[in-house]
Write an enzyme that holds these catalytic residues in place. Structure first.
Site, PDB file in Angstrom:
ATOM      1  CB  SER A   9      -0.882   0.026   1.256  1.00 25.69           C
ATOM      2  OG  SER A   9      -1.358   1.348   1.459  1.00 25.69           O
ATOM      3  CG  HIS A  34      -3.671  -1.730  -1.718  1.00 23.20           C
ATOM      4  ND1 HIS A  34      -4.717  -2.533  -2.107  1.00 23.20           N
ATOM      5  CD2 HIS A  34      -4.132  -0.948  -0.721  1.00 23.20           C
ATOM      6  CE1 HIS A  34      -5.775  -2.259  -1.355  1.00 23.20           C
ATOM      7  NE2 HIS A  34      -5.453  -1.301  -0.508  1.00 23.20           N
ATOM      8  CG  ASP A  36      -5.046   2.222   0.643  1.00 22.95           C
ATOM      9  OD1 ASP A  36      -3.991   1.907   1.218  1.00 22.95           O
ATOM     10  OD2 ASP A  36      -5.977   1.422   0.425  1.00 22.95           O
ATOM     11  CG  MET A  38      -8.450   6.835   1.885  1.00 22.20           C
ATOM     12  SD  MET A  38      -7.546   6.873   3.445  1.00 22.20           S
ATOM     13  CE  MET A  38      -6.870   5.214   3.471  1.00 22.20           C
ATOM     14  CG  HIS A  67      -9.125  -0.101  -0.937  1.00 21.28           C
ATOM     15  ND1 HIS A  67      -8.607  -0.272   0.326  1.00 21.28           N
ATOM     16  CD2 HIS A  67     -10.472  -0.180  -0.805  1.00 21.28           C
ATOM     17  CE1 HIS A  67      -9.602  -0.451   1.189  1.00 21.28           C
ATOM     18  NE2 HIS A  67     -10.743  -0.408   0.520  1.00 21.28           N
ATOM     19  CG  MET A  69     -11.318   2.882   1.363  1.00 20.35           C
ATOM     20  SD  MET A  69      -9.827   2.834   2.372  1.00 20.35           S
ATOM     21  CE  MET A  69      -8.599   3.044   1.076  1.00 20.35           C
ATOM     22  CG  MET A 138     -11.574  -3.266   4.572  1.00 22.16           C
ATOM     23  SD  MET A 138     -10.061  -2.833   3.715  1.00 22.16           S
ATOM     24  CE  MET A 138      -9.320  -1.716   4.915  1.00 22.16           C
ATOM     25  CG  ASP A 176      -6.219  -3.185   2.783  1.00 18.97           C
ATOM     26  OD1 ASP A 176      -6.865  -2.449   2.039  1.00 18.97           O
ATOM     27  OD2 ASP A 176      -5.179  -2.818   3.380  1.00 18.97           O
TER      28      ASP A 176
HETATM   29  C1  DX5 Z   1      -6.597   1.435   5.180  1.00 17.09           C
HETATM   30  C2  DX5 Z   1      -6.083   0.998   3.824  1.00 17.09           C
HETATM   31  C3  DX5 Z   1      -5.001  -0.042   3.934  1.00 17.09           C
HETATM   32  C4  DX5 Z   1      -3.787   0.456   4.714  1.00 17.09           C
HETATM   33  C5  DX5 Z   1      -2.817  -0.683   4.936  1.00 17.09           C
HETATM   34  O1  DX5 Z   1      -7.808   2.121   5.009  1.00 17.09           O
HETATM   35  O2  DX5 Z   1      -7.113   0.454   3.033  1.00 17.09           O
HETATM   36  O3  DX5 Z   1      -4.599  -0.433   2.615  1.00 17.09           O
HETATM   37  O4  DX5 Z   1      -3.144   1.470   3.994  1.00 17.09           O
HETATM   38  O5  DX5 Z   1      -1.760  -0.159   5.667  1.00 17.09           O
HETATM   39  P1  DX5 Z   1      -1.112  -0.955   6.880  1.00 17.09           P
HETATM   40  O6  DX5 Z   1      -0.483  -2.174   6.262  1.00 17.09           O
HETATM   41  O7  DX5 Z   1      -0.112   0.020   7.444  1.00 17.09           O
HETATM   42  O8  DX5 Z   1      -2.220  -1.293   7.822  1.00 17.09           O
HETATM   43 ZN    ZN Z   2      -6.480  -0.478   1.133  1.00 18.34          ZN
END
Ligand code: DX5
Ligand code: ZN
Length: 219
Positions: A9, A34, A36, A38, A67, A69, A138, A176
Site C-alpha cells: 500500500s 495497492h 488507497d 480516500m 481501493h 474508499m 478489511m 488489508d
Molecule cells: C486502510 C487501507 C489499507 C492500509 C494498509 O484504510 O485500506 O490499505 O493502507 O496499511 P497498513 O499495512 O499500514 O495497515
Molecule cells: Zn487499502
C-alpha cells in the site's frame, strides 16, 4: 493453492516521491501496487485521485490495485479506469446499486473487487460472488495505515473460503490492514492469497522493502 501475491500500500510510501517509490516496489518484487483512494467522506482521510494515478501509471508495469474508499463511488468509476486502475475495488456501502457498479467496472474491462469492512458480513455480497474477481477483507477500519490487525476477521476469511469451495467459484481473497510478520501466515492459512501491507513493508528492517516483501512471501 493460489500463488501468494503481495500488494504494497503506497499510503505508507514517501508521498514526496511516489513515482520513485512505485518503481522501487516493482524492483523489490511487488506483484501489484495497492493504491488507497480516500475522499474524507466515506473515510475520515483524504489521499489521491485520478490525476495522480495517471501520473504514476507509466512508472511501473505491474497492476494498480485501486481501493476506492469513496462515496458515492459509481459516478467516479470511469475516471479511475481511465486513469489506469487495473483492479477497481469498491465498498458495497458506497453505491446505491452494487450490481450496476460491478457491471460498470466489468464493462470497462477492469478486474472488479468488493471490500468488506470488519463489521460488514459476507451476506452483503453473497449474491455477487460469481460476478467479481476479488474480495478485499478489511482487517482494520478503513482510513489510515499503521492500525492494529483485527484477528476476528480471520473467521470471515475462513467462511468466505468455505463458500467459495462449496459454490466452486474463483475469485482472489485479499486481506488489508495491519498485516505484519507475526500474522501474515494466519491470513494465508485462513484463505487469503493477496496480502496488502503498508507499514510493515515500508517501515520494517530500516525500510528495506525488498527484504520485507520477500519475508511476506516466505513460507
Ligand atoms: C486502510 C487501507 C489499507 C492500509 C494498509 O484504510 O485500506 O490499505 O493502507 O496499511 P497498513 O499495512 O499500514 O495497515
Ligand atoms: Zn487499502
Amino acid at each position: 493453492m493460489k500463488k501468494i501475491q503481495i500488494s504494497p500500500s503506497i499510503l505508507s510510501a514517501d508521498f514526496s516521491q511516489l513515482g520513485l517509490e512505485i518503481t522501487r516496489l516493482e524492483n523489490a518484487g511487488a506483484d501489484m501496487i495497492h493504491v488507497d483512494v480516500m475522499d474524507g467522506h466515506f473515510v475520515p482521510n483524504l489521499t489521491i485521485g485520478p490525476p495522480v494515478i495517471k501520473a504514476l501509471k507509466n512508472k511501473t508495469n505491474i497492476p494498480f490495485d485501486v481501493h476506492l474508499m469513496i462515496s458515492p463511488v459509481h459516478k467516479y468509476i470511469q475516471a479511475y479506469a481511465d486513469a489506469g486502475a487495473d483492479i477497481i475495488t469498491i465498498h458495497p456501502e458506497a453505491t446505491e446499486n452494487l450490481k450496476a457498479s460491478i457491471l460498470k467496472i466489468k464493462e470497462l474491462n477492469k478486474k472488479v473487487g468488493v471490500s468488506l469492512n470488519p463489521e460488514t458480513e459476507i451476506n452483503t455480497i453473497i449474491d455477487h460472488l460469481n460476478e467479481i474477481d476479488l474480495v478485499l477483507i478489511m482487517s482494520v477500519n478503513p482510513g489510515f495505515g499503521g492500525q492494529k490487525f483485527m484477528p476476528e476477521v480471520l473467521k470471515k476469511i475462513k467462511n468466505l473460503k468455505r463458500i467459495q469451495e462449496e459454490k466452486n467459484i474463483n475469485f482472489d481473497i485479499e486481506i488489508d490492514g495491519g498485516i505484519n510478520f507475526e500474522n501474515y501466515k494466519d491470513a494465508i492459512k485462513a484463505g487469503a492469497n493477496i496480502l496488502v501491507s503498508g507499514t510493515t513493508i515500508f517501515k520494517s528492517n530500516n525500510g528495506d522493502v525488498k527484504k520485507n516483501i520477500e519475508l511476506l512471501k516466505s513460507e
